[in-house]
Design an enzyme around this catalytic site. Sequence first.
Site, mmCIF file in Angstrom:
data_model
loop_
_atom_site.group_PDB
_atom_site.id
_atom_site.type_symbol
_atom_site.label_atom_id
_atom_site.label_comp_id
_atom_site.label_asym_id
_atom_site.label_seq_id
_atom_site.Cartn_x
_atom_site.Cartn_y
_atom_site.Cartn_z
ATOM 1 N N HIS A 1 -26.710 -29.661 56.717
ATOM 2 C CA HIS A 1 -27.349 -30.890 56.238
ATOM 3 C C HIS A 1 -27.930 -30.719 54.832
ATOM 4 O O HIS A 1 -28.312 -29.617 54.441
ATOM 5 C CB HIS A 1 -28.457 -31.284 57.206
ATOM 6 C CG HIS A 1 -27.978 -31.412 58.621
ATOM 7 N ND1 HIS A 1 -27.553 -32.602 59.159
ATOM 8 C CD2 HIS A 1 -27.835 -30.488 59.606
ATOM 9 C CE1 HIS A 1 -27.167 -32.409 60.414
ATOM 10 N NE2 HIS A 1 -27.336 -31.132 60.708
ATOM 11 N N GLU B 1 -30.865 -29.890 60.762
ATOM 12 C CA GLU B 1 -31.576 -30.463 59.624
ATOM 13 C C GLU B 1 -33.086 -30.295 59.774
ATOM 14 O O GLU B 1 -33.598 -30.094 60.887
ATOM 15 C CB GLU B 1 -31.227 -31.961 59.505
ATOM 16 C CG GLU B 1 -31.894 -32.712 58.355
ATOM 17 C CD GLU B 1 -31.597 -32.175 56.957
ATOM 18 O OE1 GLU B 1 -31.959 -31.003 56.693
ATOM 19 O OE2 GLU B 1 -31.049 -32.929 56.128
ATOM 20 N N HIS C 1 -22.370 -32.332 56.029
ATOM 21 C CA HIS C 1 -21.651 -33.256 56.917
ATOM 22 C C HIS C 1 -21.189 -34.501 56.167
ATOM 23 O O HIS C 1 -21.730 -34.862 55.114
ATOM 24 C CB HIS C 1 -22.555 -33.668 58.089
ATOM 25 C CG HIS C 1 -23.778 -34.416 57.641
ATOM 26 N ND1 HIS C 1 -23.754 -35.752 57.307
ATOM 27 C CD2 HIS C 1 -25.053 -34.007 57.460
ATOM 28 C CE1 HIS C 1 -24.959 -36.139 56.944
ATOM 29 N NE2 HIS C 1 -25.770 -35.093 57.022
#
Length: 197
Positions: A139, A82, A9
């Site tokens: 992530h 994540e 991201h």
Amino acid sequence: MTNIYFLRHGETDWNVMGRIQGRTDIQLNDNGVRQAKESSEFLSDLNIDCIITSPLKRAKDTAEIVREKLNVELIEMEEFIELSFGDAEGMTLVERLELYPDRIYPNQEEDESIKARFFKGLDTVHQKYNNKNVLIVSHGAFINAILYHYSNGEIGTGKIKLTNGGITSLKKSDDKVEILEYNQINHLSQYNRIGEI
């Protein structure tokens, strides 16, 4: 064979401050939005068939920006969220090392849980999108856990820091995962300004 591209991201303010995010739901900052847009330009040449995203805002917003350019299906999958860093979330590195010098954080996600998630997630993607090109927006720590596992500890967790907006590519067959490239950042303008005045 499934071609899987992992996109970390875009940047958040907590990334800039060095605060560990984990499951804390932080949004992109302006630079993070730019990284997502630049990633979408690069990804538009890869014939992506669908985008899968972690449910956290920073990943979902990155995925939405990329989807605007690629115009493909977008699916949310919990498996690609994540890692949870438990009680350490929100702390800087200095704060974490002071409280937890062994880097074991109370209530953090266990290694077995992380592995079970990425085994399940990658298998699901491979079964559903065999012979396709799939983008997964996820992530840093989670992608690094995958790299560590499939490289037998040569890269990934504790070895490399993945860049916001960096792209990692894998090939998944029924019985193996091959790492093709990791942390590809040539498409990000902030790392291509050498020689500019």
